[in-house]
Write an enzyme that holds these catalytic residues in place. Structure first.
Site, mmCIF file in Angstrom:
data_model
loop_
_atom_site.group_PDB
_atom_site.id
_atom_site.type_symbol
_atom_site.label_atom_id
_atom_site.label_comp_id
_atom_site.label_asym_id
_atom_site.label_seq_id
_atom_site.Cartn_x
_atom_site.Cartn_y
_atom_site.Cartn_z
ATOM 1 N N GLU A 71 -41.271 -46.236 -68.927
ATOM 2 C CA GLU A 71 -42.324 -46.864 -68.129
ATOM 3 C C GLU A 71 -42.037 -48.338 -67.882
ATOM 4 O O GLU A 71 -42.255 -48.855 -66.780
ATOM 5 C CB GLU A 71 -43.674 -46.699 -68.830
ATOM 6 C CG GLU A 71 -44.880 -47.140 -68.005
ATOM 7 C CD GLU A 71 -45.252 -48.609 -68.169
ATOM 8 O OE1 GLU A 71 -46.185 -49.067 -67.483
ATOM 9 O OE2 GLU A 71 -44.613 -49.314 -68.983
ATOM 10 N N ASP B 81 -52.562 -46.940 -71.364
ATOM 11 C CA ASP B 81 -51.373 -47.747 -71.601
ATOM 12 C C ASP B 81 -51.678 -48.677 -72.767
ATOM 13 O O ASP B 81 -51.533 -48.299 -73.920
ATOM 14 C CB ASP B 81 -51.018 -48.511 -70.315
ATOM 15 C CG ASP B 81 -49.627 -49.123 -70.347
ATOM 16 O OD1 ASP B 81 -49.178 -49.511 -71.441
ATOM 17 O OD2 ASP B 81 -48.983 -49.232 -69.294
ATOM 18 N N TYR C 88 -48.112 -60.598 -74.750
ATOM 19 C CA TYR C 88 -47.641 -59.499 -73.908
ATOM 20 C C TYR C 88 -46.113 -59.461 -73.845
ATOM 21 O O TYR C 88 -45.465 -60.447 -73.546
ATOM 22 C CB TYR C 88 -48.234 -59.692 -72.517
ATOM 23 C CG TYR C 88 -47.884 -58.682 -71.469
ATOM 24 C CD1 TYR C 88 -48.139 -57.327 -71.653
ATOM 25 C CD2 TYR C 88 -47.336 -59.090 -70.256
ATOM 26 C CE1 TYR C 88 -47.846 -56.411 -70.659
ATOM 27 C CE2 TYR C 88 -47.038 -58.179 -69.253
ATOM 28 C CZ TYR C 88 -47.297 -56.840 -69.462
ATOM 29 O OH TYR C 88 -47.003 -55.935 -68.466
ATOM 30 N N SER D 65 -61.654 -63.283 -26.391
ATOM 31 C CA SER D 65 -60.898 -64.019 -25.372
ATOM 32 C C SER D 65 -61.147 -65.519 -25.429
ATOM 33 O O SER D 65 -60.388 -66.293 -24.851
ATOM 34 C CB SER D 65 -61.261 -63.490 -23.979
ATOM 35 O OG SER D 65 -62.619 -63.768 -23.691
ATOM 36 N N HIS E 187 -50.073 -42.734 -49.931
ATOM 37 C CA HIS E 187 -51.538 -42.792 -49.868
ATOM 38 C C HIS E 187 -51.972 -43.860 -48.875
ATOM 39 O O HIS E 187 -51.516 -45.002 -48.946
ATOM 40 C CB HIS E 187 -52.096 -43.098 -51.252
ATOM 41 C CG HIS E 187 -53.467 -42.541 -51.496
ATOM 42 N ND1 HIS E 187 -54.574 -42.958 -50.805
ATOM 43 C CD2 HIS E 187 -53.910 -41.593 -52.357
ATOM 44 C CE1 HIS E 187 -55.638 -42.294 -51.246
ATOM 45 N NE2 HIS E 187 -55.261 -41.451 -52.178
ATOM 46 N N GLY F 270 -47.975 -56.271 -56.392
ATOM 47 C CA GLY F 270 -47.382 -55.310 -57.322
ATOM 48 C C GLY F 270 -48.374 -54.699 -58.279
ATOM 49 O O GLY F 270 -48.511 -53.483 -58.345
ATOM 50 N N TYR F 271 -49.089 -55.535 -59.035
ATOM 51 C CA TYR F 271 -50.057 -55.014 -60.003
ATOM 52 C C TYR F 271 -51.363 -54.629 -59.312
ATOM 53 O O TYR F 271 -51.820 -53.490 -59.397
ATOM 54 C CB TYR F 271 -50.374 -56.067 -61.068
ATOM 55 C CG TYR F 271 -49.320 -56.238 -62.137
ATOM 56 C CD1 TYR F 271 -48.816 -55.157 -62.848
ATOM 57 C CD2 TYR F 271 -48.835 -57.508 -62.455
ATOM 58 C CE1 TYR F 271 -47.862 -55.326 -63.836
ATOM 59 C CE2 TYR F 271 -47.884 -57.689 -63.447
ATOM 60 C CZ TYR F 271 -47.400 -56.594 -64.135
ATOM 61 O OH TYR F 271 -46.458 -56.766 -65.119
#
Length: 809
Positions: A456, A485, A567, A645, A760, A770-771
């Site tokens: 992953e 996750d 992280y 216009s 989709h 991205g996230y």
């Protein structure tokens, strides 16, 4: 006549009696009705067998046990609340975080996971793929200064003023930090290279950040970028730098991202306190995730031995990059002081969440002067290597209604207590709970597939390859995908989901008690009740965006008062989790309870716990969001009707991070063709609203029918009214099939512009984020590109999908 011989035929008249009288009159009619009634009995028998094979069985309904089992829905839910154990979750956490487990290097963990699931009572096997990934070999990052006394350009004239260790500090308190086999700092899918050049600070490295630099005439080509983590996926920072001619990228974590929990505000750093450890480094993938996840050499098909493999230049970087701690970013950032404009010369996005001012960083842009450069050396080994998904199955009674549940097992580091192994520990407890139900004789109505994904972290590789391999079966059978996750890294519940699944999240969180608020639920005390749209960055991506399977992702994140989460760092360790992340592992248990109830609602209840009207309502709000985006891009007041216009304002992109075209192409709408195209596009939103209105009507009727069937299923039907049971089962089957295919209606076979893997039309990761998720990405990207004819094309595509969904209902 002659004398008869043996060749003479015998001719004689033989008298016979009268024909016997028929026993029955109307013989033909009798035969006809015999055949008819026999056929009816035969087809009735086949229908009876089919009804018990393919229709929901009454014994599966709430209030009823399965066969001789006493495990009804109420009993199952209670079992799923009572069985998960904090002690067991801690045990699983300790195992998974005991050593490094990079993708393709964790077979022992895969085998252990398989054996443990089988011990719980769930039949399991290992599915392997051969994928293209990289492992670190060597690296260097050094700040060089030219000796002013020497005029020639030889390498001997450059002195090292700072050399980064590219290591995280070893902490006596945390055993994970001193493991001899700990993983070096590196980026997945980063390019090998050895480059030396001046440095430019590019803020977060978003598309708009680079646009701001271009407007300010900052020299980028041939330079090395230094960017801070945040806002967008790291690979897209590298992608845009590469497109603009930069030759390398350094990415560091600014402590300003940590809110109030910083050293500057008086909090001690880890391990003494909850603030960020200054040497913490965020590893991670630099794959171009918004283009396509999975093995970059096999887009759209599984990476099995012997398959053809394509080029990777569109999917991964061609320039080297390296992650860095803020402690080791300081000398480079300070070398920029006084050079070029300051962040404060731009806009609020350049000064937001900056946290190194007290350390002497002025946040100058640069570039550094010609006598100050950085040498970035990155050596990676690229291999085609096996990785291993563990798949466990609990067979249900309906063969073509399947629930898939997944968590990934691989990590960038030895620990990974939060990412991903809090989720791994939770999944084990969920499977152990269902194993207990199986031993009591419970059998789900729908088949449950559990998955422990590998790869992953590199780019959702294991799950993507699996979905690509089993796409025909998943398209026909998969009802929903549930992802976990980072299951626990704090106390604040968060969720993202396809709108069909919103109701089951509210139901599950409302039934589980908050560990910190006895007598109150997670729904009441730990959650703001907001459900985000699906983006990317985890294993739901292939299910939702490629296969059109409604998905959800849940977990407990960190609040403003929770300790800083390290992280993708060595400090995401068992020790950190036990002391700071989840002392006592109580939230691990809570997450297992929530996840168990989510699965139970989908796998056990006869009528799928979906809400089609919620989806239709969400679609209408998404159309409005895109309208607002167009109005903002045109500088129009929201919902105001004006004559296009008369517009002479410049069309600019208003949402940071989602930009498509260079600012150099932002021009006034002056031509009559452009005015007419914009007006036609703006007017076309009415078509989308009208289509959604029709879908909403049909969705409401479907939900009402489903609710009526739920009520009927809860009532007792005597055995001698078997025909009512079969009729009810058929009606339930029909409604569930409609629910199952709603999400598939929004797939467009040609995919999104420039990234055809994403099918989709409603959900996709933002092209330059991205996230985070984008809604109606085809429209959003057309607005950003100011391509009004393409925007009209996407209105046609989306309208057709919405109408198709309405027809199926």
């Amino acid at each position: 006549m002659g004398t008869p011989s043996e060749h003479t035929p015998l001719i004689a008249t033989v008298e016979v009696g009268a024909a016997p009288r028929r026993r029955y009159s109307h013989h033909v009619a009798r035969r006809f009705f015999t055949l008819v009634f026999s056929s009816i009995l035969f087809w009735f028998f086949l229908f009876f067998i089919a009804s018990f094979t393919f229709l929901p069985r009454p014994s599966s309904w709430p209030g009823c046990g399965h066969g001789r089992s006493k495990v009804d829905y109420k009993h199952l839910r209670q079992l799923l609340l009572d069985t998960p154990s904090s002690k067991k979750a801690e045990e699983w956490q300790r195992y998974y975080t005991a050593g490094p487990h990079l993708a393709g290097k964790n077979y022992s963990q895969a085998l252990w996971t398989k054996e443990k699931w089988e011990e719980f009572g769930v039949q399991s096997h290992i599915v392997d793929y051969e994928v293209y990934i990289n492992y670190p070999v060597d690296h260097r990052l050094a700040l060089l200064k030219k000796d002013a006394k020497k005029n020639d350009s030889s390498s001997d004239n450059w002195q090292v003023s700072f050399e980064a260790t590219l290591e995280e500090d070893i902490l006596d308190e945390d055993p994970s930090t001193s493991l001899p086999e700990r993983v070096p700092v590196f980026h997945g899918y980063s390019a090998s290279g050895n480059v030396t050049a001046p440095v430019v600070y590019v803020n977060y490295g978003t598309y708009q950040d680079f646009e701001d630099l271009l407007k300010a005439n900052v020299s980028l080509a041939g330079k090395i970028a230094i960017a801070r983590y945040g806002l967008i996926f790291r690979g897209l920072k590298v992608k845009r730098a590469q497109e603009l001619g930069m030759i390398g990228v350094i990415i560091f974590t600014d402590p300003g991202e940590d809110g109030e929990m910083t050293e500057e505000n008086g909090y001690a750093p880890y391990p003494e306190g909850p603030a960020r450890q200054p040497s913490s480094v965020q590893r991670g993938s630099t794959q171009f995730l918004s283009v396509a996840p999975g093995d970059p050499t096999t887009p759209g098909y599984p990476s099995k031995p012997g398959v053809p493999r394509g080029p990777v230049d569109r999917a991964i970087p061609s320039i080297p990059s390296i992650p860095l701690s803020y402690a080791e970013a300081l000398p480079i950032l300070k070398a920029l002081n006084g050079h070029g404009p300051k962040a404060s010369d731009f806009n609020k996005w350049w000064t937001a969440r900056t946290g190194l001012g007290h350390k002497g960083v002025h946040y100058n842009i640069g570039p550094t002067p010609d006598d100050v450069v950085v040498n970035l050396y990155n050596e990676q080994e690229y291999v085609t290597t096996p990785l291993w998904n563990v798949i466990g199955i609990i067979n249900g009674t309906i063969p073509d209604e399947v629930i898939v549940i997944g968590n990934h097992r691989d990590a960038w580091i030895a620990g990974g207590a939060g990412d991903p192994n809090s989720g791994s520990a939770v999944l084990n407890e969920v499977i152990r709970s269902f194993g207990k139900a199986l031993r009591l004789g419970w059998k789900p109505l729908r088949t449950i597939v559990f998955a422990s994904w590998d790869g992953e972290e590199y780019g959702l590789v294991g799950s993507t390859e699996w979905v690509e391999e089993y796409l025909p079966w998943l398209s026909a059978a998969n009802v929903a995908y549930l992802n976990i996750d980072v299951g626990v890294r704090g106390k604040v519940f968060s969720a993202s989901a396809a709108p069909l699944l919103n109701s089951i999240i509210y139901s599950a969180t409302g039934a589980v008690e908050s560990p910190d608020h006895p007598g109150h639920s997670i729904l009441e005390k730990n959650w703001d009740k907001k459900i985000d749209t699906m983006g990317s960055g985890s294993d739901f991506t292939a299910f939702q965006d490629f296969a059109g399977i409604p998905s959800l992702d849940v977990g407990f994140g960190a609040g403003k008062d929770d300790p800083v989460y390290h992280y993708h760092s060595n400090y995401d360790s068992f020790y950190w989790m036990k002391k700071y992340g989840d002392p006592g592992f109580v939230y691990h248990r809570t997450m297992a309870q929530i996840f168990g109830l989510l699965i139970a609602d989908l796998a056990h209840l006869p009528v799928l716990a979906f809400s089609a009207e919620s989806y239709a309502t969400a679609l209408d709000s998404y159309v409005t969001q895109v309208e607002d985006k167009l109005n903002a891009a045109l500088h129009l007041p929201k919902e105001e009707e004006v004559d296009i216009s008369t517009l002479t304002t410049q069309v600019i992109s208003e949402l940071r991070g989602n930009h498509y075209k260079s600012s150099s192409s932002s021009t006034a709408i002056t031509s009559s063709t452009s005015k007419a195209a914009v007006k036609a596009f703006r007017d076309s939103f009415k078509r989308l609203h009208d289509a959604v209105d029709k879908l909403t009507e049909k969705a409401a009727r479907l939900d009402a029918e489903a609710e009526d069937l739920r009520s009927q299923a809860r009532e007792h039907i005597p055995w001698y009214h078997w025909h009512q049971k079969i009729k009810l089962g058929y009606q339930i089957r029909k409604v569930n099939t409609k629910y199952k295919y709603i999400e598939r209606s929004f797939l467009f076979s040609e995919g999104l512009d420039g990234r055809p893997w994403f099918k989709h039309v409603v959900f996709a990761p933002g092209l330059w984020t991205g996230y985070s998720g984008a809604v109606f990405p085809g429209l959003v990207e057309s607005i950003d590109a100011r391509d009004w004819s393409n925007a009209e094309r996407w209105v046609d595509i989306i309208e057709a999908c919405i109408k198709n969904a309405a027809r199926k209902l």
